[in-house]
Enzyme design. Sequence first.
Site, PDB file in Angstrom:
ATOM      1  N   LYS A   4       2.505   2.200  -5.039  1.00 58.94           N
ATOM      2  CA  LYS A   4       3.229   1.679  -6.211  1.00 58.94           C
ATOM      3  C   LYS A   4       2.447   1.891  -7.494  1.00 58.94           C
ATOM      4  O   LYS A   4       3.033   2.069  -8.561  1.00 58.94           O
ATOM      5  CB  LYS A   4       3.527   0.188  -6.028  1.00 58.94           C
ATOM      6  CG  LYS A   4       4.458  -0.138  -4.884  1.00 58.94           C
ATOM      7  CD  LYS A   4       4.771  -1.620  -4.822  1.00 58.94           C
ATOM      8  CE  LYS A   4       3.565  -2.470  -4.501  1.00 58.94           C
ATOM      9  NZ  LYS A   4       2.944  -2.174  -3.183  1.00 58.94           N
ATOM     10  N   GLY A  55      -4.058  -4.307  -4.662  1.00 56.78           N
ATOM     11  CA  GLY A  55      -4.803  -3.267  -5.353  1.00 56.78           C
ATOM     12  C   GLY A  55      -3.946  -2.044  -5.596  1.00 56.78           C
ATOM     13  O   GLY A  55      -3.255  -1.589  -4.694  1.00 56.78           O
ATOM     14  N   HIS A  56      -3.954  -1.534  -6.828  1.00 52.00           N
ATOM     15  CA  HIS A  56      -3.246  -0.314  -7.182  1.00 52.00           C
ATOM     16  C   HIS A  56      -4.264   0.693  -7.692  1.00 52.00           C
ATOM     17  O   HIS A  56      -5.046   0.386  -8.589  1.00 52.00           O
ATOM     18  CB  HIS A  56      -2.215  -0.578  -8.285  1.00 52.00           C
ATOM     19  CG  HIS A  56      -1.053  -1.408  -7.849  1.00 52.00           C
ATOM     20  ND1 HIS A  56      -0.146  -1.951  -8.727  1.00 52.00           N
ATOM     21  CD2 HIS A  56      -0.638  -1.782  -6.618  1.00 52.00           C
ATOM     22  CE1 HIS A  56       0.772  -2.636  -8.063  1.00 52.00           C
ATOM     23  NE2 HIS A  56       0.483  -2.550  -6.788  1.00 52.00           N
ATOM     24  N   ASP A 106       0.819  -1.225   0.000  1.00 48.97           N
ATOM     25  CA  ASP A 106       0.000   0.000   0.000  1.00 48.97           C
ATOM     26  C   ASP A 106       0.848   1.268   0.000  1.00 48.97           C
ATOM     27  O   ASP A 106       0.418   2.306   0.499  1.00 48.97           O
ATOM     28  CB  ASP A 106      -0.951   0.021   1.217  1.00 48.97           C
ATOM     29  CG  ASP A 106      -1.752  -1.248   1.364  1.00 48.97           C
ATOM     30  OD1 ASP A 106      -2.403  -1.639   0.391  1.00 48.97           O
ATOM     31  OD2 ASP A 106      -1.714  -1.855   2.450  1.00 48.97           O
ATOM     32  N   GLN A 111       2.110  -6.053  -3.038  1.00 53.27           N
ATOM     33  CA  GLN A 111       2.406  -6.067  -1.612  1.00 53.27           C
ATOM     34  C   GLN A 111       3.725  -5.317  -1.325  1.00 53.27           C
ATOM     35  O   GLN A 111       4.000  -4.318  -1.968  1.00 53.27           O
ATOM     36  CB  GLN A 111       2.452  -7.509  -1.069  1.00 53.27           C
ATOM     37  CG  GLN A 111       1.091  -8.162  -0.958  1.00 53.27           C
ATOM     38  CD  GLN A 111       0.716  -8.988  -2.168  1.00 53.27           C
ATOM     39  OE1 GLN A 111       1.563  -9.483  -2.901  1.00 53.27           O
ATOM     40  NE2 GLN A 111      -0.561  -9.158  -2.408  1.00 53.27           N
TER      41      GLN A 111
END
Length: 437
Positions: free
Chosen positions: A16, A40-41, A13, A224
């Site tokens: 990235k 999730g991005h 988180d 991650q």
Amino acid sequence: MPNLVVVGTQWGDEGKGKIVDILARDADVVVRFQGGSNAGHTVVTDRGTFVFHLIPSGILYRGKLCVIGNGVVVDPAALIEEMDRLEAKGVKIGKNFAISQRAHLILPYHKAIEKAAEQSKGSRRIGTTGRGIGPSYADKMARIGIRAGDLLNPPLFRAKLEENLGEINTFLERLYQVKGFHVEKVFQEYMGYAERLKGQIVETSLLLNRAIDRGQSVLFEGAQGTHLDVDFGTYPYVTSSSAAAGGAATGTGVGPTKLERVMGVAKAYTTRVGSGPFPTELTDEIGCGLQERGKEFGSTTGRPRRCGWFDGVLLRYATRVNGLSSLAVTKLDVLDGCKELKLCTGYRYGGALYKEMPADLQVLSECQPQYEVMSGWTAATTGVTTYKNLPVQAKRYLQRIEELVGCRIDMISTGSKRSETIILRSPFAPSRARSKS
């Protein structure tokens, strides 16, 4: 241009998605090398906000090839849903997207196993997302996994499914009292996914190496963060894959000699989702303030993130195990208005001072962080695009981070938009002095 690996240096988180999105402009190929749909991005563009779970965010640019590598575990239903959502927003997905034949699949029983196992642990829960990531990786290592390429061979897929379910249904029903799965139902469901994805499933290692041999630049995108890496993270409170830079080689079939640079991404403070030790965690109003201003809620699960001060020990370790060549610091603007800031320089436990990251979980869980206090700043940094326009105190804070972690900062994010970024030096650029203009 060189090939570049981008990894998180904390517990994920770190932002990235935005960094990879910006760097993708200068790459020819973007490849995701580990993790699953639990990651999730979020990328904010002029076209709107996009949330990615499996597909590399480089898909937003025309002319870029985006790849899911063999190190990723793929939930076909989640992937197709993501494809549909992106296409509905005008994103083209066709020959510009490929999935490794060797990537392992997440099956319905993986999710059932993970949810039941996590529930049975009580206070020892790891804090998984229940998306079947761990059990899929476990099957991979146990050599009973089913891979994306198997979708292209229905008889083989069915034979593997029948063999697995014969054992797994007994396991679920007897140990967890959970209803098992019907072979035919799962088979038909996955053959539907195969029809949709068959044009994308190829030998991606060959694809990537040929691109590099042609002189194209490849951006390797991790999910991650380093401290969730199965080997180098705060085990057992980790993910089930190699989230550190070494995973880029094993997760794509591109040899390590071709991974030329590694950029780490870190927040200007620290966050963590789920269970596990967090030495600099703040449970007071300061931590709540960081959570509120930073909108610290998971893009995949919506879970609130635990927040704390910047941890130099954590980052120094990440610099070492990843071999970082540069750093991107995100969410600097979240610290605007803080009267004072603290940076962790060591851990004290049992009379000993730890300057390096201990592997002992008890030390990490019970240690006292040793802080260095610095002055904060009142001027807003949101949207600042040049280093010289940052407050003096913010510059000093960033310089101290560089000193503590032993790695130069090349990029600074001052907001969620692409434009709200300070680029001191492109990680793709030839070696030369960076600019602070």
